[in-house]
Enzyme design. Sequence first.
Site, PDB file in Angstrom:
ATOM      1  N   ARG A  60      -1.476   2.254   4.792  1.00 50.07           N
ATOM      2  CA  ARG A  60      -0.350   2.238   5.472  1.00 50.07           C
ATOM      3  C   ARG A  60      -0.232   1.483   6.762  1.00 50.07           C
ATOM      4  NH1 ARG A  60       2.186   5.158   3.469  1.00 50.07           N
ATOM      5  NH2 ARG A  60       1.671   7.264   3.894  1.00 50.07           N
TER       6      ARG A  60
ATOM      7  N   SER B 290      42.563 -22.434  23.353  1.00 44.50           N
ATOM      8  CA  SER B 290      41.969 -22.180  24.802  1.00 44.50           C
ATOM      9  C   SER B 290      43.190 -22.052  25.337  1.00 44.50           C
ATOM     10  CB  SER B 290      41.164 -23.185  25.416  1.00 44.50           C
ATOM     11  OG  SER B 290      41.308 -23.337  26.489  1.00 44.50           O
TER      12      SER B 290
END
Lengths: 435, 435, 435, 435
Positions: free
Chosen positions: A305, A267
């Site tokens: 389908r 950090s």
Amino acid sequence: MGLFDGVLAAGEAAECVSDVAWLKALLDAEAALAGAQADVGRFDRSAADAIAAVCEPDRYDLDALGAAATSVGNPAAPLVRAITELLPETAARSVHLGATSQDIVDTAAMLVTRRAVTAVLADLAGACDLLAALAEEHRDTVQVGRTLSQQALPTTFGLVAAGWLTGLAESAAVVADLRFSVQLGGAVGTLASLGADGPAVLTAMARRLDLAEPTLPWHTDRGRIAAVAGALGRVCGSVGKIAGDVVLLAQTELGEVTESADGAGGSSTMPHKQNPIAAVLARAAAAQAPGLVATLLSGAPELQRGAGPWHAEWRPLTELLRDTGSAAHWLRTSVGRLRVDRDRMRSNVDLLGGALLAERVTTALASSVGRLAAHDAVTECVRAGGDLAERLAAHPTLRQHLTRDRAAELLDPTGYLGSAGEFVDRALAAYRKER
Amino acid sequence: MGLFDGVLAAGEAAECVSDVAWLKALLDAEAALAGAQADVGRFDRSAADAIAAVCEPDRYDLDALGAAATSVGNPAAPLVRAITELLPETAARSVHLGATSQDIVDTAAMLVTRRAVTAVLADLAGACDLLAALAEEHRDTVQVGRTLSQQALPTTFGLVAAGWLTGLAESAAVVADLRFSVQLGGAVGTLASLGADGPAVLTAMARRLDLAEPTLPWHTDRGRIAAVAGALGRVCGSVGKIAGDVVLLAQTELGEVTESADGAGGSSTMPHKQNPIAAVLARAAAAQAPGLVATLLSGAPELQRGAGPWHAEWRPLTELLRDTGSAAHWLRTSVGRLRVDRDRMRSNVDLLGGALLAERVTTALASSVGRLAAHDAVTECVRAGGDLAERLAAHPTLRQHLTRDRAAELLDPTGYLGSAGEFVDRALAAYRKER
Amino acid sequence: MGLFDGVLAAGEAAECVSDVAWLKALLDAEAALAGAQADVGRFDRSAADAIAAVCEPDRYDLDALGAAATSVGNPAAPLVRAITELLPETAARSVHLGATSQDIVDTAAMLVTRRAVTAVLADLAGACDLLAALAEEHRDTVQVGRTLSQQALPTTFGLVAAGWLTGLAESAAVVADLRFSVQLGGAVGTLASLGADGPAVLTAMARRLDLAEPTLPWHTDRGRIAAVAGALGRVCGSVGKIAGDVVLLAQTELGEVTESADGAGGSSTMPHKQNPIAAVLARAAAAQAPGLVATLLSGAPELQRGAGPWHAEWRPLTELLRDTGSAAHWLRTSVGRLRVDRDRMRSNVDLLGGALLAERVTTALASSVGRLAAHDAVTECVRAGGDLAERLAAHPTLRQHLTRDRAAELLDPTGYLGSAGEFVDRALAAYRKER
Amino acid sequence: MGLFDGVLAAGEAAECVSDVAWLKALLDAEAALAGAQADVGRFDRSAADAIAAVCEPDRYDLDALGAAATSVGNPAAPLVRAITELLPETAARSVHLGATSQDIVDTAAMLVTRRAVTAVLADLAGACDLLAALAEEHRDTVQVGRTLSQQALPTTFGLVAAGWLTGLAESAAVVADLRFSVQLGGAVGTLASLGADGPAVLTAMARRLDLAEPTLPWHTDRGRIAAVAGALGRVCGSVGKIAGDVVLLAQTELGEVTESADGAGGSSTMPHKQNPIAAVLARAAAAQAPGLVATLLSGAPELQRGAGPWHAEWRPLTELLRDTGSAAHWLRTSVGRLRVDRDRMRSNVDLLGGALLAERVTTALASSVGRLAAHDAVTECVRAGGDLAERLAAHPTLRQHLTRDRAAELLDPTGYLGSAGEFVDRALAAYRKER
């Protein structure tokens, strides 16, 4: 590489599921279909060769294909048109013969998946090797075992790593066992326009793509997609478990492991922080899998389908492959960065001043003073605080059965590790045998 | 049997996951653990026998156990207490020795799952046999193939049924391949209180329960649960596909199949209705699976015990097993009730007056007049309506290449079924070989 | 009370969604329908009263209804038959008039949901009150703020509790805002058999049940179910956050909170353990919600009745209500049991010897020596260890700008809490205003 | 525009969630933060203006930011560095002051979401207007109502469209009611480095971005994300319902609606096909939502920052917004393309030769001959086939109570539409009032 992809789509799998990779797979499918028909003598080899020659991704305009796809709802149809336009009449007539768009997209999905899965497996194998090394190195490194957030009994970091390894390797094995099949059925699965040649073309196309040949066309049987989803979901579960443990063990107050990497995880404003960022990102990837798996399991394609269910697979499949790739990449990275702090592990074991071993003392004394009496006496000593060995040896109920030395021996965590070492050995043996 | 269970929890699996079944499995695990310790000589056979003798569900008060479970968060702990209370001191001391609650619950989960899965597989096998018979009987029954809701090309109902069969049988095979393992690790997975005997007890306990022996304790590796979830999710996908098709084919306007059953599916006020209720309920069951699978894939147990993720498995696992059982039961019921109407299938094929075969005519004429010209001419004739064979034979572009008879032949759907029959044969052969 | 229900289905909501509760709600719907028709004069009040008189759950055999439900696929149809059988001819003719099964089941679902939600809200309100008290009491209790597992900066436990409170209260408010509507449409939503009286009956039925009147029948518009699902899912997210934090803060090595309860959470063999079992069970409940929400969002009912999607709602809705009830119960229990250890909080703040405040020191010195130089110097001192204030005051770059006292002041965590206190006040004010 | 985006990421929302859009939102957040600090006098307006001036997306290299993001795990950190590098020292010092990366990413997420939601709402409004027009035009167009796949009773297409409209509009209203809040809390939510100015800066930043001001920082309270997820999931449910119905009504055998569009939906090889492709793609988009919602509901961020759960939100949030946008776009497109075939609707109503009205005849005769006798007689006539009116009038049980003309009247579907017309009027009135 987009704004979030470095973080959320890390590793090689991302490239294997890119639009270019999909385009290549669609073209591979078309080329193999043409080649297969030449193989069985349905048309000249020269036509198939001409088709194969133009089946190169860089000859096509991805954006234009994507835009043209909207009128039919899939990219295979405009691609066939684009291929045809690059070819002389004779060869052009032989493009896509006998196939429907779904044949090409489904076959391409299998190719894309196989390529991405190969990348995922490489990262998983890398992670497993690192875990195996950790398990071996720390076979006898004592660590606290924690259940429901509380210190429970001693274990070893070797056993923890061996557990991670076994879970991950067994999940990876399921992915490695996935088989991918060619799809070819024509408009409704009969291969009608191929006359009697259907099965022969199917066989030849499968062989050309090194895909399995299905019993019959699987356009409306999505079990293969479900199998991929289930296997990747399982891998992400294994990754999430390990990465979650790394995050917990890396907590400032535990400090048993650290992800050590130049720059990463630090950090800028808080120099004392060392975030286990690779583990964090592995968890983030793992957390996204179950929802994607659920979507992939949800489709029930209608009749010949799927009127929506089929189209609804492409994005979650792509995302799940990319996401699992990212999970595997970040896990491998995290494990590769891991620094194990044996001293913190040991000092955490000693944190409760021996209370961790209360169960053992109770068990050891149960036959002499009775289980209940032993339990009550030990509990009393633990709650009293101070030097536990001394207290135990001085307790009215126990003192006739326990010297301070014997109490100290019973409270030594290294003497109460059960089969931890043997389980590590079993895990390493199983892993090495499989590999 | 509750208000909704007849509908939503049909079939034998429901009973296999009932509270009584869970209790029995927990007791089986405790009995096997004691037996295993006697097997390796850790205590007298008589103690193990005494324990086994009281491990009968009807000796325990389910509700009391459930109420007592709240203080520790699982039912194994109060069960151990209850078992102990039924035993003389010596045997009582030998109950649950070396184990932690999770060992018993996880082992019981495997037993419950195995029993439920056996029931599911029986219904799936029944459904598959019925589908195989349908595929065989209707190998050559012409039916319209429909894609994206539109009639597309002819197929056969045999191929449809063969596709259903293959998908279902392949999903069932994955379930049949599931392996179930004993879990035994003690508080943190080391089996510390068993000293050096841990692995031997593990082996003996696995053998007694006919469960697999894991490489190491899997209390925090939920891959086995993920495998069960994935396999059941896949089965439900296959069921949902078939049931969805039955519902579509049973529509009044299609009328190709009917669920015929005395009483079931009829409407008291609408005598013309015959609802395909078994298929509807199979779909309803199938639709509930993906969310449950996602939950089961989500848990990442922390360190040596999931602080929530573990407890979060019991209900979705139970529900998923019951739900898959219901899906399998209703599918088998639906297929068993199916009446196939060949005449409606044929009249639906003829609905468009031959337009269905336009692709075939185009293909047949492509070499003579060019693909594009053929396509345009055929499209023109289809759009014009009327007797298509006549129109085709009269069309300026085509008439030199096509007699009316040849046109009629090309428009005959039974002549354009490609490999449908062969695919049916392949599916039946594959199924019979597997079975 | 089953084997797992004490643990997984705790709280009052469980009873509100039991089979008996569902039966009662179905009967309430039938009674209200009859009453509404009498209200608008469609038949005699006496018939409606006779119907209402037999609409008592204990007059019906749940199991028989459940069994009979299989032939039509829902329990309303056999219930209507059973009601009719209890009535004289005239009244019998008036039962269920104009309605379809879905009208009754959907209306009952709203009633069941409303009752369960009321129970959930009571537990949430209880939890919120406890959280508000914690926030107030610990407004200024310093605690370490942790990000990505690492100690980051000081915060207060009051702010933590205020954040929990705000999240939970805002989620509860969404649940409290849910509106429930009657459903009445007849077979296809036209209320055909009620002639011109449809809307009047709809209005009267809604009024009788204190449900909202929809614009039109909503049998195939499941937005109301989606709203319930979304709101409960959100609540479970809030619960999971708080419970997860409790589990983390209760870790042996942090020890900042404990769930203190007579008996609950203790371990018989490990006296040093105090498992935060209520938080663990709250997390377990919360974790099961997202999958159930997904299922409830998935249904797309076909045309005038869902052929599967409708039936697929009943179980997940019931489960989600029960599960959210359990989450709320266990959270309230956990917060009620919470013992906060200010000393451990403070000693954890001091664990890094001041490094936690490095950001503050850097910022304070940035204007004097430049941000980068300040950052590097502070980082160097932090890494060097020892008395940080002393090191800072002695550092070549900083010593001209910083006395040891000023350094110590900057390193005092109670001086670097920003708006924590004000945010607590805002949260309490907002909560009290809403309540 | 990628290979699949035209199909799967259609509509304006896609652009609102692109990487560039995210970058812009991140920059907007940084500019607003700086502006807010100038507003409250924390630093010079000139510094804020200088920062704002460089907060333009085209000044940054997306790929470089993405690559740099891997070391800290989010793109805000490298962006702050990049902004700083474009500024002179004084302004550079004022960038990102008091904020943590999550403040910027969360605020940007709200901005991105608001922009995407605006696009979604525009398409939903367009679809609603079209549906309202259909409902009005077809207020009295008779259509068969179908339940569980079977023709049930007559309804009107107007009522169907009004039901679609109401469901969609009510779901859209929930999305329109979403409120978006700024996030600003600093590293742990205390705004420590802003001293006493925290709340003032928060207020000013909210005002600048036209976002709501939260009671306290919400970095670890993800209720806002859950609310977005729930609302979008609900919209997708409504879309899926309508699109699913369009697909069903467009079936060749029903033919009641067609998507009519130049080119789109046609088949190159099957000229008789007109796929309802927009509805298919709307369904495909809708089907992907529940899994994404589940993921967004799953995160329980740990303590002061989610160590994985936070990062796991970005992709599913982006996908869900894009996906809902695609669903809304395709639904609007489908409805805009819809051609309604009144004649097919009518001929489908007549398909069963009056049997559809059996319920009505039974009800009409119940008072004369008794319900059961009427039911049996009518059922008998329906099953016998032929001219139903004639059969009814000739039936021994009924003939004294029924002339052929009265029978024909009872069998007229236009006379048995109940409140269909009134419900349409109510729906239109409600919609117009809301709009």
